[in-house]
Design a protein around this motif. Structure first.
Motif, PDB file in Angstrom:
ATOM      1  N   ALA A   1       0.832  -1.205   0.000  1.00 61.13           N
ATOM      2  CA  ALA A   1       0.000   0.000   0.000  1.00 61.13           C
ATOM      3  C   ALA A   1       0.868   1.257   0.000  1.00 61.13           C
ATOM      4  N   GLY A   2       1.988   1.220   0.737  1.00 62.76           N
ATOM      5  CA  GLY A   2       2.883   2.373   0.766  1.00 62.76           C
ATOM      6  C   GLY A   2       3.482   2.667  -0.597  1.00 62.76           C
ATOM      7  N   PHE A   3       3.922   1.638  -1.304  1.00 64.46           N
ATOM      8  CA  PHE A   3       4.491   1.836  -2.640  1.00 64.46           C
ATOM      9  C   PHE A   3       3.425   2.333  -3.623  1.00 64.46           C
ATOM     10  N   VAL A   4       2.229   1.760  -3.544  1.00 59.58           N
ATOM     11  CA  VAL A   4       1.151   2.176  -4.451  1.00 59.58           C
ATOM     12  C   VAL A   4       0.760   3.628  -4.182  1.00 59.58           C
ATOM     13  N   ALA A   5       0.690   4.019  -2.909  1.00 58.93           N
ATOM     14  CA  ALA A   5       0.347   5.398  -2.577  1.00 58.93           C
ATOM     15  C   ALA A   5       1.371   6.369  -3.153  1.00 58.93           C
TER      16      ALA A   5
END
Length: 309
Positions: free
Chosen positions: A121-125
């Motif tokens: 989720a952090g990378f996608v954000a």
């Protein structure tokens, strides 16, 4: 208070911060980033101190100074420096990596093992925010890059330490916010005087802009943010951060006549989806803790009794 209500209340902080760029460019004097940082932090801190009427005691004098330096005193100047030296939104992209910083620091300082969901989720954000804010630009300025990384690391460390130290008994988030804003403002004051000189002349428009930044954008927003840190996991709180550049893009479109391309809209959808996923993943772990299951992430400590609630 239900967790969903706490999440929504905390989300108002980065949404408010997303209006900072528009207010700064449309209402405030140009090229005074340190004075703007000072005007945001110190008056807001003094107002909250007057309202809360509680001063730090014992170890909380140095803890407030450390948190004030990380969350305000270092974060504000580094953020403005990176914004002035980096092209088209790169500072916002680096800032959107805050969830990844917090995941790593939570493992180091809080003993919370990172999950695959949180990392993804952090990378996608971060990727989604990059689609929204990046523009064509030349070579990157090394000082600007270091300032952007430093501002993100500073705020992320402050978020995790705020979670680790909690609050002293009988002290609510209002007082804790006032301590940090005041400490951070006092740290910025001599730097602003040395670098930028005397305060600029202000017209009615600028005064209104500074009042908005100091009260709604800083005093209220940081109170909501630190209250959220006390009631949610550090990962949940930091996954709300990408809402700031997304709000800035929406305000630019709605109020400043800026356009949003299909690529930017797709980036907004990705970043918002990652924000929701980060909340759901942390929320499930918190629910399992409440049910007595064994999980790798420690539960959030119960908030101390507070006369402000």
């Amino acid at each position: 208070m239900k967790r969903s209500a706490v999440v929504l209340g905390t989300a108002l902080a980065p949404v408010s911060w997303g209006t900072t760029y528009a207010v700064t460019t449309e209402f405030l004097p140009a090229d005074r980033p340190l004075f703007t940082a000072l005007a945001r932090a110190l008056p807001a801190g003094l107002v909250l101190l007057a309202v809360g009427r509680v001063l730090p005691r014992g170890a909380w004098w140095w803890r407030s100074a450390v948190l004030g330096a990380l969350n305000i005193g270092a974060f504000f100047p580094l953020l403005f420096l990176s914004a002035y030296r980096l092209p088209g939104g790169m500072a916002a992209v680096v800032g959107s990596a805050g969830p990844l910083f917090v995941v790593g620091l939570s493992a180091l300082l809080l003993g919370q093992r990172p999950t695959g969901r949180a990392l993804l989720a952090g990378f996608v954000a971060a990727f989604g925010v990059s689609l929204v804010v990046l523009r064509a630009a030349g070579a990157l300025d090394p000082v600007g890059v270091l300032a952007a990384v430093g501002s993100t690391a500073s705020m992320s460390t402050g978020t995790v330490l705020t979670k680790k130290w909690g609050r002293p008994d009988g002290v609510g988030p209002l007082a804790l916010t006032g301590w940090q804003l005041t400490a951070g403002g006092l740290l910025i004051a001599p730097l602003a005087l040395l670098v930028e000189g005397a305060p600029p002349a202000l017209d009615t428009r600028a005064i209104g802009g500074y009042l908005y930044l100091a009260l709604a954008n800083t005093a209220v927003a940081y109170w909501l943010w630190f209250r959220g840190i006390g009631r949610l996991t550090a990962t949940q709180v930091t996954f709300l951060g990408p809402l700031s550049p997304l709000t800035a893009a929406i305000v630019g479109w709605a109020a400043l006549g800026q356009t949003l391309t299909p690529v930017q809209l797709a980036g907004m959808a990705l970043a918002f989806g990652a924000t929701v996923a980060g909340q759901l993943g942390a929320g499930r772990r918190a629910s399992r803790v409440a049910a007595g299951d064994t999980v790798t992430e420690a539960p959030s400590p119960a908030p101390a009794p507070s006369p402000t609630r």
